[in-house]
Design a protein around this motif. Structure first.
Motif, PDB file in Angstrom:
ATOM      1  N   UNK A 192      -0.622  43.137  49.813  1.00  0.00           N
ATOM      2  CA  UNK A 192      -0.275  43.656  51.892  1.00  0.00           C
ATOM      3  C   UNK A 192      -1.002  43.713  52.395  1.00  0.00           C
ATOM      4  N   UNK A 193      -2.132  43.212  50.961  1.00  0.00           N
ATOM      5  CA  UNK A 193      -3.851  43.066  51.597  1.00  0.00           C
ATOM      6  C   UNK A 193      -3.792  42.230  51.447  1.00  0.00           C
ATOM      7  N   UNK A 245      -5.548  38.663  53.343  1.00  0.00           N
ATOM      8  CA  UNK A 245      -5.575  38.491  54.749  1.00  0.00           C
ATOM      9  C   UNK A 245      -5.466  36.758  54.979  1.00  0.00           C
ATOM     10  N   UNK A 280       5.935  51.644  44.394  1.00  0.00           N
ATOM     11  CA  UNK A 280       6.516  50.272  44.313  1.00  0.00           C
ATOM     12  C   UNK A 280       5.419  49.967  43.664  1.00  0.00           C
ATOM     13  N   UNK A 306      -2.378  36.542  55.990  1.00  0.00           N
ATOM     14  CA  UNK A 306      -0.788  36.900  55.738  1.00  0.00           C
ATOM     15  C   UNK A 306      -1.437  36.573  57.587  1.00  0.00           C
ATOM     16  N   UNK A 307      -0.321  35.629  58.468  1.00  0.00           N
ATOM     17  CA  UNK A 307      -0.508  35.811  59.233  1.00  0.00           C
ATOM     18  C   UNK A 307       0.518  36.254  59.967  1.00  0.00           C
ATOM     19  N   UNK A 308      -0.281  37.419  60.942  1.00  0.00           N
ATOM     20  CA  UNK A 308       0.775  38.335  61.239  1.00  0.00           C
ATOM     21  C   UNK A 308       1.904  37.848  63.258  1.00  0.00           C
ATOM     22  N   UNK A 360       2.791  44.665  44.617  1.00  0.00           N
ATOM     23  CA  UNK A 360       3.277  44.316  45.696  1.00  0.00           C
ATOM     24  C   UNK A 360       2.251  44.960  47.071  1.00  0.00           C
ATOM     25  N   UNK A 361       1.458  46.142  46.216  1.00  0.00           N
ATOM     26  CA  UNK A 361       0.969  46.659  46.908  1.00  0.00           C
ATOM     27  C   UNK A 361      -0.476  45.435  47.176  1.00  0.00           C
ATOM     28  N   UNK A 388      10.365  48.151  54.020  1.00  0.00           N
ATOM     29  CA  UNK A 388       9.995  46.662  54.090  1.00  0.00           C
ATOM     30  C   UNK A 388      11.301  46.396  55.297  1.00  0.00           C
ATOM     31  N   UNK A 446       8.026  38.540  57.693  1.00  0.00           N
ATOM     32  CA  UNK A 446       7.385  38.068  56.609  1.00  0.00           C
ATOM     33  C   UNK A 446       6.842  38.923  55.612  1.00  0.00           C
ATOM     34  N   UNK A 447       5.984  40.536  55.974  1.00  0.00           N
ATOM     35  CA  UNK A 447       5.766  41.174  55.004  1.00  0.00           C
ATOM     36  C   UNK A 447       6.883  41.401  53.655  1.00  0.00           C
TER      37      UNK A 447
END
Lengths: 360, 360
Positions: A47-48, A50, A39, A52-54, A43-44, A225, A251-252
């Motif tokens: 993903x780190x 912070x 990938x 992102x509101x899971x 993109x990697x 994903x 969302x990810x």
């Protein structure tokens, strides 16, 4: 006590290629046409992130992703719908178009999810013959009846690796009754550098009776994903939105797909890698009398008819050495062939060394 | 040129609560019953995991996640199926059980996705009346006909916040024809500390005609990732697996859900937080003559009948101050009420201060 009765389905469930073999470590999975180079580093990074509101629901309309797609592929934002993989786009099209008496035409050897989703809604799947493992327009036209609602074609086709040229696709759309929706799956289009090829989107962007399907699971490397998209007339896209699960794309995946679209270099490298490596593998196999289609997408359909070993024999031998290919007997019903995904340089090298050793 | 004709659906599409308001920053979203405390730190860590192979397809069978669920909730691994949110479990049950002539009973005020997925497969949705916004067993039984295939109940119910007691649920299952599948949605069960309450899973783990639905989008705080599960008789679960999209739950969601299950402390804190904060908010609102159900799940249904302002007025006033509640008119068709999610301590404080100011 008995279980309440449910509907019966005439479905052969999709069997994903194996990813594990008991007792063997260091496995190479060349069975699922995943991205050889993994990938994009962009993109990697995302993903780190912070921020992102899971715990919050994703954007159901996937607005930012659709904007990015619209920009990148020069198509109308309103004609785009995103799905949890292109799978979900296929599912929605079947739900939207098919009643139990309706018919769907799919080429004899084609991606299994077309027939599976059509069968789930109770439609009749009609198979059109192929010629030398290539989709035949005449055979499709022969199968049309008053009940035909949809024709599904992946171009290039999986698992055969063959494709319809630009001219052939235009010819098909002309010959097909205009009330039949043509669904073109562009899953592997990025890999295609063949001069007579053109993607479904490029050819039929403004057509009222074509829906094009695209995925982020192949060259973009986002298979884990689940994200893909569809493009079609606004009327169809609006109707699909009515039956779309409200938060269908996580969302990810949305964030990763946006980044993946921006990294042109990664895509260019992947295409170059694929052409170089696929030819290398193809040539090595030819020496073992294992033939294949010309290089198109990121996989080859290997033909064992002239080889001293059978496809099954090689499949099992490779598996015992930790290399997994895709059998085309299960589901596809293609005998004495195997589908091989083009892996990383290292994986392909190990594959070639291992298969050569089987012959010695 | 015309668009090929598709089926017509009598569906009012699900409208997610707003998450943005033009020109307002620092918005509080109390409209989607998301987790007040966000997500477990263990989940955040797992997302940083560099071993995650983004480019590989997820485990379609979600084996590790199902093992963890089976361990945590003491139920049979083979009776569990995972979905892209509990939404997808509802969708699969409807696809499995419903033909166009079939009927589904749902309580008058219940989660919209039950009726939507039933309507997509063409079934008839029959609404059973509620009494004081509580599901009525007698009213459900009254609606049963020969065509009834499914009954959907969320317990506690969304958006009313009321629940059926343990005894009432057992009574319902007894009175309902045994050939009708009862689908119990346990979405909010973790929040329930009411003594006469018992979860669907705890009550009917071994029943042949009950399917229980659970989600990771609420107390576990994984709404953005889309993951939920269903539990039922092996026969039903096997049949659902036949029509399940082969890679339906993305790999990040699977990994996050496994970690979320392991963090008991986070769940315990969330439950305590909810009881304390919900009571605090409820008491503050009572002083403004805004009444609500007793505290159950992580939301309250606010009743404006005795209040000097209407639900609509307060909804708009709050929105202009950057606080979003859920209108229950759209879709649910409940007048002069609003649904309020219990947020973080800070969010609830701002909510109380803001609404008090509207009254002054």
């Amino acid at each position: 006590m008995t279980v309440p009765k449910f509907k019966k389905f005439k479905i052969e469930a999709y069997k994903p290629g194996k990813s594990n073999i008991a007792k063997i470590r260091n496995i190479i999975k060349l069975s699922a046409n995943e991205s050889a180079l993994g990938v994009s580093p962009r993109v990697k990074k995302i993903l780190q992130n912070k921020k992102l509101l899971i715990s919050k629901y994703p954007d159901g309309k996937a607005k930012n992703l659709r904007k990015e797609i619209s920009k990148k592929f020069k198509c109308d934002f309103e004609r785009i719908i995103c799905g949890a993989g292109s799978d979900e786009i296929i599912q929605m099209i079947c739900q939207l178009y098919l009643k139990p008496s309706d018919e769907v035409i799919v080429p004899q050897y084609s991606f299994l999810m077309y027939r599976i989703y059509a069968q789930i809604v109770g439609a009749k799947v009609v198979f059109s013959k192929e010629k030398n493992f290539k989709v035949s327009i005449n055979e499709i036209i022969k199968k049309v009846t008053r009940k035909t609602k949809l024709v599904f074609i992946a171009n290039p086709n999986n698992p055969t690796g063959t494709y319809l040229t630009r001219a052939e696709l235009i010819d098909l759309r002309k010959k097909l009754n205009k009330n039949i929706l043509l669904v073109l799956d562009d899953a592997y289009f990025e890999y295609m550098k063949n001069k007579d090829y053109k993607s479904g989107l490029d050819l039929f962007k403004n057509k009222d009776n074509v829906v094009v399907i695209r995925t982020f699971s192949k060259i973009y490397g986002l298979a884990s994903l689940r994200v893909g998209w569809g493009h079609g007339p606004k009327k169809i896209i609006s109707a699909m939105n009515l039956i779309r699960p409200p938060f269908n794309v996580n969302q990810v995946a949305q964030m990763a797909a946006i980044e993946a679209l921006k990294d042109r270099k990664f895509i260019n490298n992947s295409v170059k890698h694929n052409i170089r490596e696929a030819n290398k593998v193809r040539n090595a196999l030819q020496k073992l009398k294992i033939l294949s289609n010309e290089v198109t997408a990121n996989f080859l359909l290997l033909n064992f008819d002239r080889c001293k070993f059978s496809a099954n024999y090689i499949f099992n031998k490779l598996q015992s050495k930790g290399i997994i290919l895709r059998s085309t007997e299960d589901g596809y019903n293609i005998k004495n062939k195997l589908r091989l995904t083009i892996g990383s340089t290292k994986e392909n090298m190990r594959f070639i060394t291992t298969i050569k050793a089987i012959f010695n």
